[in-house]
Structure formats: structure tokens, C-alpha cells
Design an enzyme around this catalytic site. Structure first.
Site, mmCIF file in Angstrom:
data_model
loop_
_atom_site.group_PDB
_atom_site.id
_atom_site.type_symbol
_atom_site.label_atom_id
_atom_site.label_comp_id
_atom_site.label_asym_id
_atom_site.label_seq_id
_atom_site.Cartn_x
_atom_site.Cartn_y
_atom_site.Cartn_z
ATOM 1 N N GLU A 182 13.653 26.643 -25.484
ATOM 2 C CA GLU A 182 13.872 26.043 -26.791
ATOM 3 C C GLU A 182 12.544 25.815 -27.497
ATOM 4 O OE1 GLU A 182 17.912 23.366 -26.104
ATOM 5 O OE2 GLU A 182 15.976 22.370 -26.271
ATOM 6 N N CYS A 183 12.448 26.260 -28.725
ATOM 7 C CA CYS A 183 11.339 25.963 -29.625
ATOM 8 C C CYS A 183 9.990 26.296 -28.987
ATOM 9 C CB CYS A 183 11.413 24.511 -30.081
ATOM 10 S SG CYS A 183 10.511 24.190 -31.607
#
Length: 441
Positions: free
Chosen positions: A327-328
Site C-alpha cells: 500500500e502506498c
């Protein structure tokens, strides 16, 4: 459940919610109380300071990410066995998604039937403070504003004027905090610098906040207000008991990867995982027997040079045959480059810092199958970054006005932050899709 509880809110961001909430948590703990810390919304940084203040995991309460019906059960799970719970709000009290108050501090206060303490920045006003508080106290009769903490009070006379005005308005003043630059917490491009990056300095900062709140606020009155909350008719959430048959899931940590919800690790363990934390800044190998990877959010852009210099680990991740959920920050780390520095090269794309803040909730649909997703499924997530990635393949997710991410049979990588309590199949899918450790070593 009978859990004394307070929601610390404010008319707007920057009023001092984090100062008061974190200081109150630490001050109550210093009194010998078991304090359960919570944060409204998707923020990862404030819960890190809450954890330092209480000695317990900071937990998020976000109706958008997990659904309204799960907010009170998640609260009940985190607050079980505690003497008092303190919930820090987000933005202004009634600021929610779009034109509504959905996922706002007020929304969560209603779901928890919790009284609200309003933190008001009193700088450059005196009697007008009462008008502001009156408006917030009467705007929604379903929200109980039980008291006010005045912040950035300039003098004894200033405090007297504010208290007199609020007495006329009938709202008790539970604290008055003087201006004190010594308790400021350093910020960066996405907010406060995470506690995990500051280590002993962050501990000292929390201690200073505890002392500030202890001398400036009526702790007894705050505890009484918390105790006025009614019994909460809720069955606490549970990740489930640990499953048999252990699979090693390595979770990135350290200064570059500080963002993660506590429930993710708990759900992985319930799905049959042995969770092993590794630091991509320091460790040159993945933990022994690693069958799957979780690389969450954080600040790889700040540590790009150090991440690039750890070539042995980058090469191992590039060739890793197990499933990866990123994520991210994890997406950036898996790209070929970040600001011109070589990363793992697992995702065909290049990332760079920008001047533009991308922020908001997303109602996304999965366009591909991947370790966590199935084509056509809907996911509620959150974006918060100042970077951009140019991908060379069809995106993993799409939503109104945007798309993002990379998905293949072994990789789920996206800017979207998901709360796995709202998508409980994610942990199970990741563990189930992992190969046997014996195949990997």
C-alpha cells in the site's frame, strides 16, 4: 459494555486536538488508569503517539473504511478491560465525506454514544469563544458537547474573559492551556513526523504533553464526564482465534514504513500467519521462511537513498516467489525507481515526489485478480500522498475520476489504504495464496 469514554473534537484542524488527546491519555495513564486510545478517520501518525502515551495499540475508527456497523464493535474490542477510552477526532467536529458528516467526528461520537470535549483555539478572541461553542453545541442535538478545553490562552485576564463568556453559554470549561512552543511536534509534508522515527525524542514529547494537560485541565472532571457515557449495546469485534498451520508473513517496519492498522497483524495471525517484522533500511534478508510480504505505508521518499543502498534486500524482493500486498509506500518501494533511485523493480512503473497533495476516500472497483482482489469486487479505501507513479500496465483499481495500482497473480500494489477489518478476506487470501516456506528457501 460499560466503558467510560470521551471524544476530543475541535471546530477545525489545527486547534490542538492531538495535543489535548495525547496529553490526556498519558496523564490518565500516569494516574494508574488503563487507557484505550482511538483515532477517528484513516490517520496513521496520531495513533503512534497515542500508543506511546498509553502503552496500547492506537486504533482507528472509520465508518467509511469499515462500515458504520463495525465502528462500535472495533471500539469495544480495543477498549476491553480498560478503565477509560479517549477518542481523538479528525478535522472539524462535523466535517465528513463530501457534503455530509458521514465518517466525521460527530458521526463516530453518535455511534459510540460518547460525550464530546471541544478543544477551541482561543488565540485572538475572547467572548467570541462562547458563540463558537454555542454553535457547535446546538448544531446537532444528537451530539453532546460536555465541556470545553481552551487552547493557546495568552494570559490570566484572557482566560477570565473566556471562562466568563462560556459560563453564560452554560458550557463548562474543563481546561485552559497556555501557549507553549516547547510542546510543538515537528511536521513534514504529510503532517506530524511519526513517533517511530523520533524514538526517545517522541517519548519525551509525550511526557511534556502529559505534564501540560495535568497542570492545565481538570482531570477529575474529565473522568466524570467520560463516566457519564451510557452502556454501549455492542458485541466486541474479534479477529478470531489463531489458526493452525503457521505461515511466515513478513511485514515491513522501521522508520520508512510506519503506517499500518493494528488489526491487520491480528487478522493475519487469525488466518494462520506467524508475523515477522523486518526493516528494509537495516535488514539485508527477509525473515527465514517468509511465504508472503506486507509492505504498508510510510515515507520511503524520505529514505530513498538508504532503501536504494540496500541492494541485497531489493534483489531478494524482486525475485520473491510468494504473494505481496503493498500500500502506498509499499507501491513506491516495489516500483523500478523512486525519484531516480533504484527500487525493487517488482512493479513496472516509476515514482516521484510532487508538489500536489492527493487526499480523499475512494469507492473503487477491482479490475484484476490479485492476491487480495477479485475482478469486479468493490473496495473502500483512502489516498494520502504527495507522490505520483507512472505505471506501464492497466491499473488494478478504478473509481469515479481516477484509477491506480498494479495487480498480477503475486502482487497487489496500490496507493489505496484499506482497513482489513472492513475487508476481512484480505488476510485470509494472502495467507492462503502463499507458497510453503520450504519452497522459498
Amino acid at each position: 459494555m460499560v466503558v467510560p469514554r470521551l471524544v476530543i473534537a475541535a471546530p477545525s484542524s489545527g486547534s490542538g486536538k492531538t495535543t489535548v488527546a495525547t496529553g490526556l491519555m498519558a496523564a490518565l495513564r500516569a494516574r494508574g488508569l488503563r487507557v484505550s486510545p482511538h483515532k477517528v478517520g484513516p490517520d496513521y501518525i496520531d495513533p503512534g503517539y497515542h500508543a506511546l502515551a498509553t502503552g496500547r495499540p492506537g486504533r482507528n475508527l472509520d465508518p467509511w473504511l469499515v462500515g458504520e456497523d463495525l465502528v462500535a464493535p472495533l471500539f469495544g474490542y480495543g477498549a476491553a478491560g480498560c478503565d477509560v477510552a479517549v477518542v481523538e477526532g479528525v478535522m472539524g467536529l462535523f466535517d465528513g465525506r463530501g457534503e455530509t458528516d458521514f465518517a466525521s467526528t460527530a458521526h463516530v461520537a453518535r455511534l459510540l454514544e460518547a460525550p464530546v470535549v471541544l478543544v477551541v483555539d482561543a488565540a485572538r478572541q475572547s467572548r467570541s469563544v462562547a458563540a463558537v461553542v454555542h454553535g457547535f453545541a446546538t448544531f446537532d442535538p444528537r451530539v453532546t458537547v460536555g465541556g470545553v478545553v481552551l487552547n493557546r490562552v495568552g494570559s490570566d485576564r484572557h482566560e477570565e474573559l473566556c471562562r466568563a463568556a462560556l459560563a453564560e453559554a452554560g458550557v463548562p470549561v474543563l481546561g485552559a492551556i497556555r501557549r507553549d512552543d516547547a510542546v510543538a511536534t515537528p511536521s513534514r509534508h504529510l503532517g506530524l513526523v511519526p513517533a517511530a522515527e523520533r524514538e526517545s525524542e517522541a517519548v519525551r514529547a509525550v511526557d511534556r504533553l502529559a505534564a501540560l494537560v495535568s497542570r492545565s485541565c481538570d482531570l477529575d472532571a474529565l473522568v466524570r464526564l467520560a463516566a457519564s457515557a451510557p452502556a454501549l449495546p455492542v458485541e466486541p469485534w474479534s479477529p478470531g482465534p489463531p489458526a493452525e498451520g503457521r505461515t511466515v508473513v513478513a511485514v515491513a517496519g522501521g522508520a520508512a514504513f510506519t503506517f499500518g492498522y493494528a488489526e491487520h497483524v491480528e487478522l493475519l495471525r487469525a488466518a494462520g500467519a506467524d508475523v515477522a517484522v523486518f526493516d528494509p533500511l537495516r535488514h539485508e534478508r527477509l525473515p527465514e521462511g517468509t511465504a508472503a510480504l506486507v509492505i504498508g505505508g510510510g515515507f520511503p521518499e524520505v529514505y530513498a537513498a538508504e532503501l536504494a543502498a540496500n541492494e541485497p534486500l531489493r534483489q531478494e524482493i524482486a525475485a520473491f516467489p510468494g504473494s505481496i500486498a503493498a500500500e502506498c509506500a509499499g507501491l513506491l518501494y516495489l516500483c523500478q525507481e523512486l525519484d531516480g533511485r533504484r527500487m525493487c523493480g517488482r512493479v513496472p512503473g516509476r515514482a516521484r515526489m510532487t508538489d500536489r497533495l492527493t487526499l480523499g476516500y475512494r469507492d473503487a472497483v477491482a479490475l484484476k485478480d490479485s492476491p487480495l482482489t477479485r475482478r469486479g469486487e468493490r473496495y473502500r479505501g483512502h489516498e494520502f500522498h504527495r507522490t505520483a507513479v507512472r505505471l506501464a500496465a492497466e491499473p488494478l483499481f478504478a473509481w469515479e475520476g481516477g484509477s491506480d495500482g498494479h495487480g498480477d497473480p503475486r502482487v497487489t500494489a496500490s496507493y489505496l489504504h484499506l482497513h482489513w477489518a472492513g475487508t476481512p478476506w484480505a488476510a485470509q487470501r494472502l495467507v492462503s495464496s502463499s507458497r510453503s516456506p520450504s519452497v522459498l528457501r
